[in-house]
Design a protein around this motif. Sequence first.
Motif, short mmCIF file in Angstrom:
data_model
loop_
_atom_site.label_atom_id
_atom_site.label_comp_id
_atom_site.label_asym_id
_atom_site.label_seq_id
_atom_site.Cartn_x
_atom_site.Cartn_y
_atom_site.Cartn_z
N ARG A 19 7.45 42.63 -5.90
CA ARG A 19 7.48 41.75 -4.72
C ARG A 19 6.34 40.72 -4.79
O ARG A 19 6.55 39.54 -4.53
N ALA A 20 5.15 41.18 -5.18
CA ALA A 20 4.02 40.24 -5.29
C ALA A 20 4.30 39.18 -6.35
O ALA A 20 4.00 38.00 -6.16
N GLY A 21 4.92 39.61 -7.45
CA GLY A 21 5.28 38.65 -8.51
C GLY A 21 6.24 37.60 -8.00
O GLY A 21 6.14 36.42 -8.34
N LYS A 22 7.17 38.02 -7.15
CA LYS A 22 8.12 37.06 -6.56
C LYS A 22 7.39 36.03 -5.70
O LYS A 22 7.73 34.85 -5.71
N VAL A 23 6.37 36.48 -4.97
CA VAL A 23 5.59 35.54 -4.14
C VAL A 23 4.90 34.52 -5.06
O VAL A 23 4.92 33.31 -4.79
N LEU A 24 4.32 35.01 -6.15
CA LEU A 24 3.62 34.11 -7.08
C LEU A 24 4.60 33.14 -7.73
O LEU A 24 4.33 31.93 -7.84
N ALA A 25 5.76 33.66 -8.17
CA ALA A 25 6.74 32.82 -8.87
C ALA A 25 7.30 31.75 -7.93
O ALA A 25 7.34 30.56 -8.27
#
Length: 465
Positions: free
Chosen positions: A420-426
């Motif tokens: 989920r955090a990666g999705k925020v960054l992407a």
Amino acid sequence: MKVNGLDTLINEWYEKHEAELDAYMKDIWAHPELGLNTKHAAEASLAFAKTHGFPDALICRAGEGLEENTENPNAVIAEFGSGKPVIGIVGELDALPGLGNKDVPGKDPIEGPGHGCGHNLIAGAAMGAACALKYAMEKEGIKGTLRLVETPGEEVGRGKALLAKDGVFSDMDMAIMWHPGSAPFSTEPQPGLCIIAGSFAFHGKTAHAAGAPWEGRSSLDAVQLMNMGVEFMREHITKDCIVHYQITNGGAAPNIVPDYASVKYFCRAANNEHVKDLYDRVVRCGEGAAHMTDTVFEPKLIFIIPYFYQNMPLHEYLNGIAQQIPDIEYTDEEYEFAKKLTENYTGKEAPAEKDKLIAPAKKDFCGMQEKSTCTDAADMSYFCPTAHIHGGGTALASPGHHWTITACSGTSIGFKAAVRAGKVLAEGALEAFGDQELIDKCWAYHKTLNIPSYDEVYNIPIEEE
Ligand SMILES: [Zn+2]
Ligand SMILES: [Zn+2]
């Protein structure tokens, strides 16, 4: 068009590759490495990046120039696109000593280091974000440069400083990353404290501790007197200061007067000036101890983590992105794991409410937050607008740097948070590529902070241990 708050292509990438990403995080978790020795993690990162869209990814050693290093690597840098803006997505690879634990809901140690700070999840959040973003950028023909940086040595305060020396952050317009933690996921800025760390040795004279102690000059006495001096100093330091130490060498046997003993100190304070002043006072305690014991004092400044300049518009922007992305759905088994873990750690019955076992993401944004720990992500903030978002991926009861975090970081509790955090960054980076106004706004704020030059902050010689 968006799916789950995400660009459809980013969403598609995660749907296809989440299982592989989990395996990458588990691999780093299962091979915990310390400090600047993150060879396995760097190799795993290189392999993943090459397979998922970065055939030219570079494996290298931080601080040695951006040359390929396959013998003794500890970092990976992968790039896509060209020109401005340059957006950096940053991960971390290193573990902590003595925190090895199985991925079970109780204390079941594995001898040696462990991911008790969850950096395998940081590596995965950054890696997933970069690969998904590259996939979307290529298909949508988005302009700009994406740079993934997987960094070593956060826990020894050196990784990003060494990469900064290599110029990795110099041309960035934005550096973003996520760190897990027992508090709820949040995009609120947290400056934290600065650190200056020292390694202090005393050289004395050895002798038989009963036969001829008058011939000896004890370096351990010096270490103890230095620590005593610092203990008395505590009453006379400002409230933002924290000092802690570890005796790293206390001699070989009680019946030998030790001619060598050493102690390591971390001095923390709220800003670059306070921390320098604190460190200098600790050094003077060492000098005094050497006089008292007739030994020779050898101080070494081993690392600095400078003040972390927070970029409010960037944090607010990422908050807007994060609020659109659905929160994690944990299963009953995952909550059960967190419950057992909490009970095993606290020795008390765990709360029944799910959101007290694993915290949901924070919904509000309350501005600048206080924190007493720190991160070498601070180094990046001297070069460009930087955001270090944080929280989630472990049981709410976990304290930092702990076996409970090692346990969760090896399970889907951690992996889901990293995804989920990666999705925020992407998603954050993808939209930023097309939003020059945002980039300008973040830079304009950055310029109001009157950040000293990096060289000025590092105008103190750092010595290898
Ligand atoms: Zn840590
Ligand atoms: Zn950490």
